[in-house]
Design an enzyme around this catalytic site. Structure first.
Site, mmCIF file in Angstrom:
data_model
loop_
_atom_site.group_PDB
_atom_site.id
_atom_site.type_symbol
_atom_site.label_atom_id
_atom_site.label_comp_id
_atom_site.label_asym_id
_atom_site.label_seq_id
_atom_site.Cartn_x
_atom_site.Cartn_y
_atom_site.Cartn_z
ATOM 1 N N HIS A 122 0.926 -1.184 0.011
ATOM 2 C CA HIS A 122 -0.119 -0.102 0.105
ATOM 3 C C HIS A 122 0.851 1.150 -0.016
ATOM 4 C CE1 HIS A 122 -2.730 2.982 1.904
ATOM 5 N NE2 HIS A 122 -3.744 1.903 1.448
ATOM 6 N N ASP A 199 2.932 -4.968 8.100
ATOM 7 C CA ASP A 199 1.933 -4.064 7.952
ATOM 8 C C ASP A 199 0.413 -5.124 8.045
ATOM 9 O OD1 ASP A 199 -0.428 -2.921 7.135
ATOM 10 O OD2 ASP A 199 0.308 -1.995 5.264
ATOM 11 N N GLN A 202 -4.633 -5.280 6.859
ATOM 12 C CA GLN A 202 -5.454 -6.201 6.291
ATOM 13 C C GLN A 202 -5.650 -7.614 7.167
ATOM 14 O OE1 GLN A 202 -8.064 -5.149 4.470
ATOM 15 N NE2 GLN A 202 -7.106 -3.314 3.691
ATOM 16 N N LYS A 225 -10.416 -0.721 10.534
ATOM 17 C CA LYS A 225 -10.792 -1.734 9.840
ATOM 18 C C LYS A 225 -11.016 -3.026 10.406
ATOM 19 C CE LYS A 225 -7.444 -0.096 6.256
ATOM 20 N NZ LYS A 225 -8.129 0.050 4.978
HETATM 21 N N1 PMP Z 1 -1.890 -0.798 4.623
HETATM 22 C C1 PMP Z 1 -2.540 -1.563 4.252
HETATM 23 C C2 PMP Z 1 -2.352 -3.203 3.470
HETATM 24 C C3 PMP Z 1 -4.081 -1.120 3.953
HETATM 25 O O1 PMP Z 1 -5.116 -1.990 3.272
HETATM 26 C C4 PMP Z 1 -4.348 0.192 4.275
HETATM 27 C C5 PMP Z 1 -5.614 0.864 4.134
HETATM 28 N N2 PMP Z 1 -6.192 0.659 3.007
HETATM 29 C C6 PMP Z 1 -3.325 0.887 5.025
HETATM 30 C C7 PMP Z 1 -1.885 0.347 4.901
HETATM 31 C C8 PMP Z 1 -3.528 2.200 5.464
HETATM 32 O O2 PMP Z 1 -4.482 2.260 6.630
HETATM 33 P P1 PMP Z 1 -5.055 3.648 7.106
HETATM 34 O O3 PMP Z 1 -5.291 4.598 6.095
HETATM 35 O O4 PMP Z 1 -6.065 3.148 8.202
HETATM 36 O O5 PMP Z 1 -3.876 4.470 7.707
#
Ligand code: PMP
Length: 404
Positions: A122, A199, A202, A225
């Protein structure tokens, strides 16, 4: 076992309509809906327990402090950290990664040192490291994946050099659903004396995450999430690392003493929590984690896997569908394209039928470039979804395909 009727009744939003149709919410990888107990916790905190934490001798302040610190213990137990000192509350995954990128690199990286990520990250696990490229001259290295969206472990290991200072990889891809073999990744990196950040944005909501078993050095996730409120996140770090990296932000709470001549910093975990923390958010996150634990993460994982298999089989029957992300070990995220219909058009038409999916690059533009696609449609499943909702998705897609 999942009692789906009971569970759905605990999420008021699931019974609302959009465009006069029942809402089918399949955008859970973006954010999850909130059970009544989480919303009630927020209300209860503001109605009866609101006071600034750590600062007051008065009753309310002590109660609020206790709630925040108990929330820390709940998080500690949820991911099986060795101590509550290893749990830092942040604003979310993004802030947690930025904290590590900034503080770890400042302490341990010099020009030419390398940070190794994977090509399925991400943006929030790419850009903070690129900012360190600008600040310190560190170099970002990227481990490749195969056509199914699986990390190539041999290639990953080859990318580790004597200049590698940290590995930062996702546990589960938000686009492909790939479940990475994180224990193996940690084992390989540690063999080369390189620490690992996972990370888990998910994964905490879909799988058992045990940081001691994983042996990762840092792990990050977002409350929103995992059925908790927005604006709260977690950074787990082994004490040996958190003790030696410098604070990320300065301010109240993170200090031991301040004078104009010399300031000393607080101990863990407060050293990393400058300013008033979101103690309402942390408490509501703890409520969400207790809620998930009561249902049982294994039960959730089994049910979601059943839905994933059901959805994959049904979707396969759609003429011209192409799945992006076909890893053997997958979580309940399904990215796809149909013929040459633009994902945005598919998403917009699904929306008009009451079905919420995500379209676009999913904050993973380099991954889109790798697959040479503009984006995907992504249906992401949570444990409150049903086979009937999957059927509605499939029928809607079949109608759309006929229209084109
Ligand atoms: N890493 C992953 C794999 C994600 O799916 C996400 C959110 N889509 C994030 C990081 C970032 O999370 P946040 O926007 O809640 O900080």
């Amino acid at each position: 076992m999942i009692d789906i009727t009971k569970i759905r009744s605990e999420f008021p939003i699931l019974s609302r309509e959009v465009y006069g149709k029942p809402l089918v919410y399949l955008d859970n990888a973006a954010t999850t809906q909130k059970p009544r107990c989480v919303v009630e916790k927020i209300q209860e905190m503001y109605y009866s327990l609101n006071a600034n934490v750590h600062r007051g001798v008065h009753f309310l302040s002590q109660e609020a402090t206790e709630a925040h610190e108990n929330a820390r213990k709940t998080v500690q137990q949820f991911i099986n950290a060795a101590s509550p000192n290893e749990i830092v509350f942040t604003r979310g995954t993004t802030e947690s990664i930025n904290l590590v990128a900034s503080s770890f690199c400042r302490q341990f990286c010099r020009e030419g040192d390398e940070i190794l990520i994977s090509s399925m990250e991400h943006h929030s696990n790419i850009v903070p490291w690129q900012m360190q490229e600008d600040i310190l001259g560190v170099k970002l290295q990227v481990a490749p994946i195969n056509v199914n969206g699986e990390l190539l472990l041999d290639e990953f290991e080859k990318k580790i050099t004597e200049r590698t200072r940290l590995v930062a990889v996702t546990h589960i891809s938000n686009v492909l659903g790939t479940i990475n073999p994180v224990e193996e990744i940690v084992r390989i990196a540690h063999k080369h004396n390189v620490p690992v950040l996972i990370d888990a944005a998910q994964s905490v909501q879909h799988a058992v995450v045990d940081v001691q078993q994983m042996d990762c050095d840092f792990l990050v996730f977002s409350s929103h999430k995992i059925y908790g409120p927005t604006g709260v996140g977690v950074l787990y770090g082994k004490e040996k690392w958190l003790n030696v990296i410098p604070p990320y932000q300065g301010g109240g709470e993170m200090i031991s003493s301040v004078s104009f001549e010399k300031t000393t910093y607080n101990g863990l975990p407060f050293k990393f929590e400058a300013g008033t923390p979101d103690f309402v958010g942390s408490s509501a996150l703890a409520t969400a984690l207790d809620y998930v634990s009561a249902i049982g993460i294994e039960n959730i994982a089994n049910y979601e896997h059943e839905l994933l298999q059901y959805a994959t089989e049904k979707l396969e029957a759609i003429d011209g569908i192409r799945f992006i992300g076909t890893a053997k070990n997958k979580s309940s995220v399904i990215s796809f394209l149909i013929k040459d219909i633009h994902p945005y058009d598919l998403g917009t038409l699904l929306d008009k039928m009451g079905i919420a999916v995500r379209t676009g690059h999913h904050c993973a533009e380099p991954l889109m470039q790798e697959f040479r696609i503009p984006g995907t449609v992504r249906a992401s499943i949570a444990f409150y979804n049903t086979k009937e909702e999957i059927d509605l998705l499939v029928t809607a897609l079949q109608r759309i395909v006929k229209m084109f």
